[in-house]
Design an enzyme around this catalytic site. Structure first.
Site, short mmCIF file in Angstrom:
data_model
loop_
_atom_site.label_atom_id
_atom_site.label_comp_id
_atom_site.label_asym_id
_atom_site.label_seq_id
_atom_site.Cartn_x
_atom_site.Cartn_y
_atom_site.Cartn_z
N GLY A 75 21.34 -29.67 48.15
CA GLY A 75 20.21 -28.90 48.68
C GLY A 75 18.98 -29.79 48.81
O GLY A 75 17.85 -29.33 48.69
N ALA A 94 17.75 -31.36 51.38
CA ALA A 94 17.08 -31.48 52.68
C ALA A 94 15.70 -30.85 52.68
O ALA A 94 14.81 -31.28 53.42
CB ALA A 94 17.95 -30.82 53.77
N GLY A 121 14.77 -29.55 46.24
CA GLY A 121 15.69 -30.69 46.30
C GLY A 121 15.07 -31.88 47.01
O GLY A 121 15.26 -33.03 46.60
N ASP A 142 23.42 -31.59 51.95
CA ASP A 142 22.88 -30.27 52.34
C ASP A 142 23.70 -29.70 53.49
O ASP A 142 24.24 -30.43 54.31
CB ASP A 142 21.41 -30.42 52.77
N CYS A 178 27.01 -31.28 53.69
CA CYS A 178 27.91 -30.70 52.69
C CYS A 178 27.57 -29.24 52.44
O CYS A 178 26.44 -28.89 52.09
CB CYS A 178 27.77 -31.49 51.39
N SER A 232 17.28 -20.90 36.84
CA SER A 232 16.02 -20.19 37.13
C SER A 232 15.59 -19.45 35.86
O SER A 232 16.42 -19.13 35.00
CB SER A 232 16.25 -19.18 38.25
N TYR A 279 21.51 -12.54 41.81
CA TYR A 279 20.97 -13.91 41.72
C TYR A 279 20.78 -14.29 40.24
O TYR A 279 21.17 -15.38 39.82
CB TYR A 279 19.63 -13.92 42.47
N LYS A 317 22.55 -17.39 37.93
CA LYS A 317 21.76 -18.40 37.22
C LYS A 317 22.10 -18.41 35.73
O LYS A 317 22.12 -19.46 35.09
CB LYS A 317 20.26 -18.17 37.47
N THR A 349 8.46 -23.12 47.98
CA THR A 349 9.50 -23.72 48.83
C THR A 349 9.79 -22.74 49.97
O THR A 349 9.35 -21.59 49.93
CB THR A 349 10.81 -23.89 48.03
N1 NAI Z 1 11.79 -21.43 44.85
C1 NAI Z 1 11.82 -20.80 43.69
O1 NAI Z 1 10.90 -20.04 43.35
C2 NAI Z 1 12.93 -21.07 42.74
C3 NAI Z 1 14.13 -21.62 43.14
N2 NAI Z 1 15.11 -21.86 42.20
C4 NAI Z 1 16.36 -22.52 42.57
O2 NAI Z 1 16.05 -23.84 42.99
C5 NAI Z 1 17.04 -24.29 43.91
C6 NAI Z 1 16.36 -24.80 45.16
O3 NAI Z 1 15.69 -23.70 45.74
P1 NAI Z 1 14.53 -23.84 46.83
O4 NAI Z 1 14.18 -25.24 47.03
O5 NAI Z 1 13.51 -22.85 46.48
O6 NAI Z 1 15.34 -23.28 48.08
P2 NAI Z 1 15.27 -23.69 49.62
O7 NAI Z 1 15.98 -22.60 50.36
O8 NAI Z 1 13.90 -24.00 49.96
O9 NAI Z 1 16.17 -25.01 49.65
C7 NAI Z 1 17.53 -24.95 49.33
C8 NAI Z 1 18.29 -26.01 50.07
O10 NAI Z 1 19.68 -25.82 49.75
C9 NAI Z 1 20.43 -25.87 50.95
N3 NAI Z 1 21.63 -25.06 50.82
C10 NAI Z 1 21.75 -23.71 50.84
N4 NAI Z 1 23.03 -23.34 50.74
C11 NAI Z 1 23.74 -24.50 50.65
C12 NAI Z 1 25.12 -24.76 50.56
N5 NAI Z 1 26.05 -23.78 50.56
N6 NAI Z 1 25.53 -26.05 50.46
C13 NAI Z 1 24.62 -27.05 50.49
N7 NAI Z 1 23.30 -26.85 50.63
C14 NAI Z 1 22.86 -25.58 50.69
C15 NAI Z 1 19.49 -25.35 52.03
O11 NAI Z 1 19.88 -25.78 53.32
C16 NAI Z 1 18.16 -25.92 51.58
O12 NAI Z 1 17.91 -27.19 52.14
C17 NAI Z 1 17.97 -23.10 44.15
O13 NAI Z 1 19.10 -23.22 43.34
C18 NAI Z 1 17.12 -21.90 43.72
O14 NAI Z 1 17.92 -20.83 43.31
C19 NAI Z 1 14.92 -21.58 40.88
C20 NAI Z 1 13.77 -21.02 40.45
C21 NAI Z 1 12.67 -20.72 41.34
C1 LIG Z 2 15.49 -14.37 45.16
C2 LIG Z 2 15.00 -15.28 44.14
C3 LIG Z 2 13.67 -15.77 44.40
C4 LIG Z 2 13.12 -16.85 43.84
C5 LIG Z 2 13.80 -17.78 43.02
C6 LIG Z 2 13.61 -17.67 41.54
O1 LIG Z 2 14.53 -17.99 40.85
C7 LIG Z 2 12.34 -17.27 41.02
C8 LIG Z 2 12.13 -16.94 39.72
C9 LIG Z 2 10.80 -16.67 39.29
C10 LIG Z 2 10.37 -16.13 38.17
C11 LIG Z 2 11.12 -15.43 37.20
C12 LIG Z 2 10.51 -14.89 36.14
C13 LIG Z 2 11.17 -14.04 35.19
C14 LIG Z 2 10.45 -13.27 34.36
C15 LIG Z 2 11.11 -12.39 33.34
O2 LIG Z 2 10.79 -12.95 32.08
C16 LIG Z 2 10.59 -10.97 33.31
O3 LIG Z 2 9.22 -11.03 32.96
C17 LIG Z 2 10.75 -10.26 34.61
C18 LIG Z 2 10.42 -8.80 34.42
C19 LIG Z 2 9.91 -8.03 35.35
C20 LIG Z 2 9.60 -8.49 36.72
C21 LIG Z 2 8.86 -7.46 37.51
C22 LIG Z 2 7.45 -7.26 37.10
O4 LIG Z 2 6.74 -8.19 36.71
O5 LIG Z 2 7.02 -6.13 37.20
#
Ligand code: NAI
Ligand SMILES: CC/C=C\CC(=O)/C=C/C=C\C=C\C=C\[C@@H](O)[C@@H](O)C/C=C\CCC(=O)O
Length: 267
Positions: free
Chosen positions: A16, A18, A22, A40, A67, A144, A157, A161, A194
């Site tokens: 990921g 690209a 990543g 990617d 990939c 995450s 999701y 994770k 992102t």
């Molecule tokens: N953005 C956020 O708030 C958070 C994201 N994450 C995790 O971080 C990682 C990166 O996420 P972001 O950069 O935010 O996402 P993004 O969507 O901005 O980037 C993800 C990249 O992975 C590639 N990708 C998707 N499916 C794929 C596949 N089957 N094979 C190869 N490449 C693939 C996409 O083309 C893209 O370039 C993910 O695992 C996401 O779940 C975790 C916590 C928070």
């Molecule tokens: C679809 C996924 C989107 C973004 C990627 C991702 O993994 C983002 C995660 C971001 C933060 C997660 C935080 C988790 C917090 C927990 O400890 C609880 O506090 C969540 C509980 C309630 C959430 C709703 C609310 O605040 O009312």
């Protein structure tokens, strides 16, 4: 004793890579003078990122490989190509992942995040292991914050994770990791700015259940949003400090970076 792993000349494979986090990881590794293969599914963005990074960090230090991590053939081919091009692999960042909670896309979330990451983890263990010609190294799996704590907006999701965290936990205590000196850690960021995050913030209803954008917005405001550079600093700390093994690194805007152990006391 110096416990810093110098990244100069080390070879990293970032899935990921690209865009988003990543791409930030790839750039941070290149700044530290490592060589990077970005793998990617998105060829157009992958080629553009490769070209941009080559201009900045040298043609010979960066490669893009198409990939889809859900394909066993494509994923294994990337490991082979990286090893052939750069002479070995020292670091694997299993970062590729997607969000999706609808009837149509939730199983794809499981396939990519859970099965794809497990595949990357198994391949990384193989290619880094001494008995298969590897030289040890470090694996970082991107989970995450939602894999640790319940998040009512994206349960599928969150489950994937949590699965990534537990898979890492199992490999950490494996003989294979110990024998080849392979370190494994999990990165658990909260929101990071992102393309994935921006889709969520803009109201993409396919990424959450309930379709309540007011709740999503309030959640984001409460948690805060990290930059990709901030998360990359966390990755580089895991990689360079050789005492970091078997750890979860939680990253959030309001709390900063907090390490905890992956394993709890045995019974
Ligand atoms: N953005 C956020 O708030 C958070 C994201 N994450 C995790 O971080 C990682 C990166 O996420 P972001 O950069 O935010 O996402 P993004 O969507 O901005 O980037 C993800 C990249 O992975 C590639 N990708 C998707 N499916 C794929 C596949 N089957 N094979 C190869 N490449 C693939 C996409 O083309 C893209 O370039 C993910 O695992 C996401 O779940 C975790 C916590 C928070
Ligand atoms: C679809 C996924 C989107 C973004 C990627 C991702 O993994 C983002 C995660 C971001 C933060 C997660 C935080 C988790 C917090 C927990 O400890 C609880 O506090 C969540 C509980 C309630 C959430 C709703 C609310 O605040 O009312």
């Amino acid at each position: 004793m110096d416990r810093r792993m110098h990244l100069v000349g080390k070879v990293a494979l970032v899935t990921g890579g690209a865009s988003g986090m990543g791409c930030g990881f790839a750039e941070a590794l290149l700044k530290a003078a490592a060589k990077v293969c970005i793998a990617d599914i998105n060829v157009e963005t992958g080629v553009a990122t490769e070209s941009d990074l080559r201009q900045q960090y040298g043609h010979e230090n960066v490669m893009f490989s198409k990939c889809n991590i859900t394909s066993a053939t494509e994923f294994e081919a990337v490991f082979k190509r990286t090893k052939e091009a750069f002479g070995g692999i020292d670091i694997v960042v299993n970062n590729a992942g997607i969000g999706g909670e609808t009837d149509e896309n939730w199983e794809q979330t499981v396939d990519v995040n859970m099965k794809g990451t497990l595949r990357g983890l198994r391949l990384a263990m193989y290619y880094l292991s001494v008995e298969h010609g590897g030289r040890g190294g470090c694996i970082v799996n991107v989970a995450s914050m939602t894999g640790l704590n319940p998040n009512p907006l994206s349960p599928v999701y969150g489950c994937t994770k949590a699965g990534i965290i537990h898979a890492t936990r199992c490999y950490v205590v494996s003989e294979a990791a110990k024998k080849s000196n392979i370190r494994l850690n999990v990165l658990c960021p909260a929101f990071v700015d992102t393309p994935m995050f921006r889709r969520l913030a803009a109201g993409d209803a396919t990424q959450t259940i309930g379709g309540d954008q007011t709740a999503v917005t309030a959640f984001i405001e409460r948690i805060g949003v990290l930059s990709t550079e901030e998360v990359s600093v966390a990755l580089i700390d895991i990689l360079t400090d050789e005492t970091r093994n078997g750890l979860i690194l939680r990253c959030a805007k309001k709390t900063g970076n907090v390490y905890s152990t992956l394993t709890v006391q045995d019974v």
